[in-house]
Design an enzyme around this catalytic site. Structure first.
Site, PDB file in Angstrom:
ATOM      1  N   LEU A   1      -1.213  -2.685   2.234  1.00 45.67           N
ATOM      2  CA  LEU A   1       0.102  -2.969   2.812  1.00 45.67           C
ATOM      3  C   LEU A   1       0.836  -4.060   2.037  1.00 45.67           C
ATOM      4  CD1 LEU A   1      -1.320  -3.055   6.450  1.00 45.67           C
ATOM      5  CD2 LEU A   1       0.109  -1.239   5.515  1.00 45.67           C
TER       6      LEU A   1
ATOM      7  N   ASP B   1      -4.587  -1.254  -8.073  1.00 43.31           N
ATOM      8  CA  ASP B   1      -5.746  -0.988  -8.945  1.00 43.31           C
ATOM      9  C   ASP B   1      -6.757  -2.134  -8.879  1.00 43.31           C
ATOM     10  OD1 ASP B   1      -4.647   1.425  -9.728  1.00 43.31           O
ATOM     11  OD2 ASP B   1      -3.661   0.566 -11.497  1.00 43.31           O
TER      12      ASP B   1
END
Ligand code: ATP
Length: 307
Positions: free
Chosen positions: A222, A254
């Site tokens: 989020l 990532d």
């Protein structure tokens, strides 16, 4: 015992051009900046996992060109063990990134090059490696059939399977059922579930929908609101960590996924793994670039101790 992470994905050479605007067709514009750096979600996640201390193998294809050499050099410095084939007939993947100088907004063209030819046979050749992993991770930058086959093989073995469903694509329920954990961001979660994810309560609803469709658990990232885990029985929200001023949030997802894989390979419970991944992502946003911004295990632990 060294915990082992295996990642299937794509390396891209990110070529970022800064200019006041995009050129029109037929026009040549003078830009105000250029940077070339390593990218590709799978490669970034592999660097993040290796920096976080996991023995990390990365399965992909590269060309025999300079961009391929750039990937090999990146992985050597990060401690990623490449499981690659290099092919002369296709180029290594690259991304054209246009950055609008005054706003920082971007427009991107991705061309995966030789990674588009990753095949089911490539995956079956790595059966022992994949099924012997503690954690297996993949995304959607390479074709779907090899990703699916790799998830199946990981499942038949002892590996925990993580699917980062990016770039956003819809997924069938039978593919979700191969995932112990699926890790969409807000946009990807909305595409997968139809739930517009703004609040933590929305994320809770989206995660439960993914579990109802067959995933073992979902982790919705989020951004500055942190990350939410739900496996149908247990739910954990972890706040974003403040590691200093954010200078470049590209690759935060990532960093999170790679560090998460390293943490789960150590058999840590969900909440501890989420805190670790959040700290790794928080460090990455205080640094420029994607792969070069990934935090080491020592840096992540030092930040967690300061909290
Ligand atoms: P990107 O596409 O930019 O790589 P993403 O959309 O995949 O990112 P996000 O949900 O934005 O992923 O971020 C992943 C995680 O990174 C978040 O769950 C959070 O822990 C961390 N993070 C993101 N932005 C910040 C920030 N500004 N400060 C601290 N942590 C952040």
């Amino acid at each position: 015992y060294v915990s082992k992470v295996v990642i299937l994905g794509v390396f891209l050479a990110d070529a970022a051009f800064r200019a006041e605007r995009l050129p029109r067709l037929g026009e040549t514009l003078h830009g105000s900046g250029f940077a070339l750096g390593p990218g590709g979600k799978g490669s970034n996640q592999a660097v993040a996992a290796a920096r976080a201390g996991a023995k990390t193998h990365f399965i992909t294809r590269l060309g025999t060109d300079n961009f391929g050499d750039m990937a090999v050099d990146l992985w050597r410095r990060a401690g990623v063990e490449p499981v690659i084939e290099r092919h002369a007939e296709h180029p290594t993947g690259a991304a054209f990134i246009f950055i609008e100088a005054h706003s920082g907004n971007n427009a991107i063209i991705i061309s995966p090059g030789v990674a588009e030819t990753i095949s089911v046979a490539d995956i079956e050749a790595q059966q022992a490696l994949i099924s012997g992993a503690d954690v297996f991770v993949t995304q959607f930058e390479q074709p779907l059939p090899p990703a699916r086959r790799a998830l199946e093989i990981a499942r038949e073995g002892k590996a925990l399977t993580i699917l980062n469903p990016a770039p956003a694509t819809d997924i069938s329920n039978d593919l979700l059922a191969l995932c112990d954990i699926v890790t969409p961001n807000e946009t990807e979660a909305e595409l997968l579930t139809g739930v517009k994810v703004v609040s933590i309560a929305d994320a809770q609803q989206a995660a439960m929908a993914l579990v109802a469709r067959g995933a073992g658990a979902a982790i919705i990232t989020l951004g500055e609101k942190g990350a939410l885990y739900n496996n149908g029985a247990e739910s954990v929200h972890v706040s974003a960590v403040n590691a200093g001023a954010a200078v470049d949030t590209t690759g935060a997802g990532d960093a999170f996924n790679g560090a998460l894989a390293a943490a789960l390979a150590r058999k840590w419970p969900a909440e501890r793994a989420l805190r670790y991944a959040s700290a790794a992502a928080a460090i990455s946003v205080t640094r420029h670039g994607t792969a070069p911004a990934m935090a080491s295990d020592a840096e992540i632990n030092a930040l967690l101790e300061r909290q």
